[in-house]
Design a protein around this motif. Structure first.
Motif, PDB file in Angstrom:
ATOM      1  N   ASN A 102       0.844  -1.186   0.000  1.00 53.40           N
ATOM      2  CA  ASN A 102       0.000   0.000   0.000  1.00 53.40           C
ATOM      3  C   ASN A 102       0.883   1.241   0.000  1.00 53.40           C
ATOM      4  N   ILE A 103       0.433   2.275  -0.683  1.00 53.56           N
ATOM      5  CA  ILE A 103       1.229   3.484  -0.880  1.00 53.56           C
ATOM      6  C   ILE A 103       0.585   4.652  -0.137  1.00 53.56           C
ATOM      7  N   THR A 104       1.420   5.463   0.527  1.00 51.92           N
ATOM      8  CA  THR A 104       0.951   6.678   1.187  1.00 51.92           C
ATOM      9  C   THR A 104       1.748   7.867   0.665  1.00 51.92           C
ATOM     10  N   VAL A 105       1.040   8.887   0.211  1.00 45.49           N
ATOM     11  CA  VAL A 105       1.664  10.098  -0.324  1.00 45.49           C
ATOM     12  C   VAL A 105       1.252  11.279   0.543  1.00 45.49           C
ATOM     13  N   PHE A 106       2.234  12.061   1.001  1.00 45.56           N
ATOM     14  CA  PHE A 106       1.957  13.240   1.822  1.00 45.56           C
ATOM     15  C   PHE A 106       2.035  14.494   0.964  1.00 45.56           C
ATOM     16  N   LEU A 107       1.037  15.373   1.138  1.00 47.29           N
ATOM     17  CA  LEU A 107       0.962  16.605   0.360  1.00 47.29           C
ATOM     18  C   LEU A 107       0.511  17.763   1.237  1.00 47.29           C
ATOM     19  N   LYS A 108       0.826  18.970   0.775  1.00 37.48           N
ATOM     20  CA  LYS A 108       0.455  20.186   1.488  1.00 37.48           C
ATOM     21  C   LYS A 108      -0.346  21.087   0.566  1.00 37.48           C
ATOM     22  N   ASN A 109      -1.440  21.655   1.067  1.00 37.05           N
ATOM     23  CA  ASN A 109      -2.235  22.610   0.292  1.00 37.05           C
ATOM     24  C   ASN A 109      -2.544  23.819   1.173  1.00 37.05           C
ATOM     25  N   GLU A 110      -1.773  24.889   1.014  1.00 30.29           N
ATOM     26  CA  GLU A 110      -1.987  26.098   1.800  1.00 30.29           C
ATOM     27  C   GLU A 110      -2.972  27.060   1.139  1.00 30.29           C
ATOM     28  N   SER A 111      -3.465  26.733  -0.049  1.00 30.86           N
ATOM     29  CA  SER A 111      -4.364  27.622  -0.768  1.00 30.86           C
ATOM     30  C   SER A 111      -5.783  27.555  -0.214  1.00 30.86           C
ATOM     31  N   ASP A 112      -6.645  28.476  -0.688  1.00 27.44           N
ATOM     32  CA  ASP A 112      -8.030  28.546  -0.222  1.00 27.44           C
ATOM     33  C   ASP A 112      -8.963  27.625  -1.000  1.00 27.44           C
ATOM     34  N   GLN A 168      -1.261   2.590 -13.309  1.00 27.33           N
ATOM     35  CA  GLN A 168      -2.457   2.954 -12.577  1.00 27.33           C
ATOM     36  C   GLN A 168      -2.536   4.459 -12.468  1.00 27.33           C
ATOM     37  N   SER A 169      -3.757   4.972 -12.398  1.00 29.52           N
ATOM     38  CA  SER A 169      -3.929   6.407 -12.294  1.00 29.52           C
ATOM     39  C   SER A 169      -5.178   6.716 -11.485  1.00 29.52           C
ATOM     40  N   LYS A 170      -5.118   7.838 -10.747  1.00 28.13           N
ATOM     41  CA  LYS A 170      -6.236   8.198  -9.891  1.00 28.13           C
ATOM     42  C   LYS A 170      -6.238   9.695  -9.640  1.00 28.13           C
ATOM     43  N   LEU A 171      -7.411  10.343  -9.802  1.00 30.17           N
ATOM     44  CA  LEU A 171      -7.579  11.750  -9.483  1.00 30.17           C
ATOM     45  C   LEU A 171      -8.079  11.889  -8.049  1.00 30.17           C
ATOM     46  N   VAL A 172      -7.417  12.756  -7.292  1.00 29.12           N
ATOM     47  CA  VAL A 172      -7.784  12.943  -5.885  1.00 29.12           C
ATOM     48  C   VAL A 172      -7.696  14.429  -5.537  1.00 29.12           C
ATOM     49  N   ASP A 173      -8.691  14.948  -4.828  1.00 26.33           N
ATOM     50  CA  ASP A 173      -8.650  16.320  -4.334  1.00 26.33           C
ATOM     51  C   ASP A 173      -8.015  16.382  -2.951  1.00 26.33           C
ATOM     52  N   ILE A 174      -7.142  17.362  -2.766  1.00 27.10           N
ATOM     53  CA  ILE A 174      -6.606  17.665  -1.443  1.00 27.10           C
ATOM     54  C   ILE A 174      -7.339  18.911  -0.941  1.00 27.10           C
ATOM     55  N   PRO A 175      -7.997  18.824   0.217  1.00 26.03           N
ATOM     56  CA  PRO A 175      -8.801  19.961   0.702  1.00 26.03           C
ATOM     57  C   PRO A 175      -7.967  21.222   0.914  1.00 26.03           C
ATOM     58  N   ALA A 176      -8.662  22.356   0.872  1.00 29.90           N
ATOM     59  CA  ALA A 176      -8.015  23.648   1.112  1.00 29.90           C
ATOM     60  C   ALA A 176      -7.469  23.717   2.524  1.00 29.90           C
ATOM     61  N   LYS A 177      -6.376  24.469   2.681  1.00 27.28           N
ATOM     62  CA  LYS A 177      -5.774  24.730   3.990  1.00 27.28           C
ATOM     63  C   LYS A 177      -5.545  23.448   4.788  1.00 27.28           C
ATOM     64  N   SER A 178      -4.853  22.516   4.167  1.00 23.36           N
ATOM     65  CA  SER A 178      -4.681  21.228   4.847  1.00 23.36           C
ATOM     66  C   SER A 178      -3.330  20.599   4.560  1.00 23.36           C
ATOM     67  N   LEU A 179      -2.943  19.695   5.451  1.00 19.45           N
ATOM     68  CA  LEU A 179      -1.902  18.712   5.211  1.00 19.45           C
ATOM     69  C   LEU A 179      -2.606  17.380   5.027  1.00 19.45           C
ATOM     70  N   ALA A 180      -2.154  16.583   4.082  1.00 18.54           N
ATOM     71  CA  ALA A 180      -2.904  15.368   3.749  1.00 18.54           C
ATOM     72  C   ALA A 180      -2.004  14.171   3.537  1.00 18.54           C
ATOM     73  N   ALA A 181      -2.551  13.006   3.859  1.00 18.54           N
ATOM     74  CA  ALA A 181      -1.925  11.720   3.551  1.00 18.54           C
ATOM     75  C   ALA A 181      -2.893  10.960   2.660  1.00 18.54           C
ATOM     76  N   VAL A 182      -2.501  10.734   1.415  1.00 20.89           N
ATOM     77  CA  VAL A 182      -3.328   9.972   0.480  1.00 20.89           C
ATOM     78  C   VAL A 182      -2.894   8.521   0.560  1.00 20.89           C
ATOM     79  N   GLN A 183      -3.815   7.659   0.967  1.00 20.21           N
ATOM     80  CA  GLN A 183      -3.495   6.239   1.141  1.00 20.21           C
ATOM     81  C   GLN A 183      -4.138   5.445   0.010  1.00 20.21           C
ATOM     82  N   ILE A 184      -3.294   4.785  -0.761  1.00 19.64           N
ATOM     83  CA  ILE A 184      -3.750   3.998  -1.916  1.00 19.64           C
ATOM     84  C   ILE A 184      -3.537   2.523  -1.591  1.00 19.64           C
ATOM     85  N   ARG A 185      -4.624   1.850  -1.300  1.00 24.56           N
ATOM     86  CA  ARG A 185      -4.553   0.405  -1.003  1.00 24.56           C
ATOM     87  C   ARG A 185      -4.589  -0.366  -2.301  1.00 24.56           C
ATOM     88  N   ARG A 186      -3.625  -1.250  -2.482  1.00 29.56           N
ATOM     89  CA  ARG A 186      -3.468  -1.937  -3.771  1.00 29.56           C
ATOM     90  C   ARG A 186      -3.858  -3.396  -3.714  1.00 29.56           C
TER      91      ARG A 186
END
Length: 466
Positions: free
Chosen positions: A424-434, A447-465
């Protein structure tokens, strides 16, 4: 003809179909103007998006780097005193939120050998001058503050690991005669009997903690070995550190059957490049298990790894700031952690997990903390840094490996990407925008996947394979 066309379409769309069947979730912490954070800040949703212009991240799951040892923070006397001022139910709730798997779940933490700058004042375990045999050695002072603080952590994470480092030897072992202050006199007296007593001091410390049910897994020889400060400190050049380990500390540990790993450091690159001096000396380098670093620039981490790729590096202290405990600092943690992890370091250790309502050290200045405890009204405040570190710790677990990833056509952005034993893959991202930002994850070009990262957040996207 129709059958062939259907087969062709299935093959064309299969990468998207494969990942669509996987459970992709976004775990995130939001920062929307409120400085105070809830005790359980991590939110989640099923990853999805309809954005037509995503940012693409390519992930190479077969290209792996270091194995992670986890995330943690530092125990200290001031924090222990604040914690013990709470009623028992509140104490347990605070520790649960730091160490239980449903909270931050910290896995590798720090403590000081004697007083750090966040001790209430300067103290050691050997206060009797000339006690070379450590007959008066005692950890009694810590039995009402620091020791119960650490012991409670084991209650919620029995597999917790600890590393320790001194800020200063006992004052009588130093040229100055004091643990704190005194500038260029803040260093060990250069005599064999002093070095031998200091080695015994470390051995006694590890054994005394073991009797309290606390295992010190790693010992770093000297915190910030290049510093002489008004709080406890000790100048120890690389040559003295290496020779002390070889001639005194390791023989003492062998004699006493101490299994605690001996590590060099903690080094920084604020004034000198002592860490490079140490690793380039084969005798010193091979005398220790690894090297502890803090306030170290990424280019110097890269230099170490270029010269000696096999050297293990361990992060020992995060930026302290000035007690503002701001949302900006929480966002900045992302890049700070990435500046170590993406260059081969196996962990990240925050500084003060708990401070009291003043945020002040025993020497009068303020610093950030994950949690503040008001000793008078018993209010517990969770700061933005707590949310950030809880997210990182929850999803960077011991045994995971960092893997290769890159932004496509977007320079200057940062991410951290990991894979666990189940692939399983975990990707960390930062979104300081509004606004939400959409990412397209391409894994091994299959493999490909579109994912939204919420505004004003730090996020961990977990992709279970699986």
């Amino acid at each position: 003809m129709k059958r062939k066309l259907l087969t062709y379409l299935l093959l064309l769309l299969s990468p998207y179909f494969i990942l669509a069947q996987n459970k992709t979730k976004v775990y995130f912490v939001e920062f929307k103007g409120e400085r105070e954070i809830t005790a359980n800040p991590i939110k989640q949703y099923e990853g999805k998006s309809n954005n037509e212009k995503p940012i693409t991240i390519r992930i190479y799951s077969e290209i792996s780097f270091q194995t992670m040892e986890g995330i943690g923070g530092a125990f200290n006397e001031i924090g222990g005193e604040a914690l013990m001022s709470l009623p028992e139910d509140q104490r347990n709730e605070v520790i649960k939120n730091l160490f239980y798997e449903d909270g931050a779940g910290f896995t590798y933490c720090r403590t000081a050998v004697g007083a750090s700058d966040f001790g209430i004042d300067a103290y050691s375990y050997s206060e009797v001058e000339g006690d070379y045999k450590m007959k008066k050695f005692s950890i009694k002072r810590e039995k009402t503050t620091l020791l119960p603080y650490i012991q409670m952590a084991y209650k919620y994470n029995p597999t917790l690991k600890l590393f320790a480092s001194p800020w200063s030897p006992p004052g009588w072992m130093k040229e100055s005669g004091f643990m704190d202050g005194k500038g260029d006199k803040s260093k060990l007296i250069d005599k064999p009997e002093i070095y031998q007593a200091y080695a015994l001091y470390f051995s006694k410390y590890i054994q005394a903690y073991a009797k309290e049910g606390i295992q010190i897994n790693r010992l770093m020889i000297q915190n910030e070995q290049d510093a002489t400060t008004k709080y406890p400190s000790n100048y120890m050049p690389p040559s003295e550190m290496g020779n002390f380990v070889i001639d005194y500390l390791r023989p003492q540990f062998n004699q006493d059957k101490i299994s605690t790993e001996i590590w060099a450091g903690t080094f920084r690159t604020a004034k000198k490049l002592g860490v490079l001096e140490f690793v380039t000396n084969t005798k010193w380098r091979e005398s220790v298990k690894g090297i502890g670093i803090q306030y170290t620039t990424s280019d110097q981490i890269m230099n170490i790894k270029t010269l000696y790729p096999e050297v293990q590096l361990f992060h020992t202290e995060g930026h302290c700031h000035g007690g503002e405990n701001s949302i900006k600092h929480a966002f900045d943690r992302f890049d700070e952690i990435a500046s170590y992890v993406n260059y081969g370091v196996s962990n990240f250790c925050y500084w003060n997990m708990i401070l009291n309502e003043t945020c002040k050290s025993g020497w009068g200045w303020k610093q950030n903390s994950l949690i503040n405890i008001n000793r008078e009204n018993k209010k517990v405040t969770y700061n933005p840094d707590y949310a950030a570190l809880a997210l990182f710790s929850k999803f960077i677990r011991p045994g995971m490996q960092r893997i290769a990833s890159t932004f496509q056509h977007h320079k200057g952005k940062n991410t951290m990407t990991f894979i666990d034993l189940e692939k399983n893959i975990t990707v960390f991202l930062k979104n300081e925008s509004d606004k939400p930002v959409t990412y397209n994850f391409k894994i091994d070009d299959k493999q490909s996947k579109l994912v939204d990262i919420p505004a004003k957040s730090l996020a961990a996207v977990q992709i279970r394979r699986k």
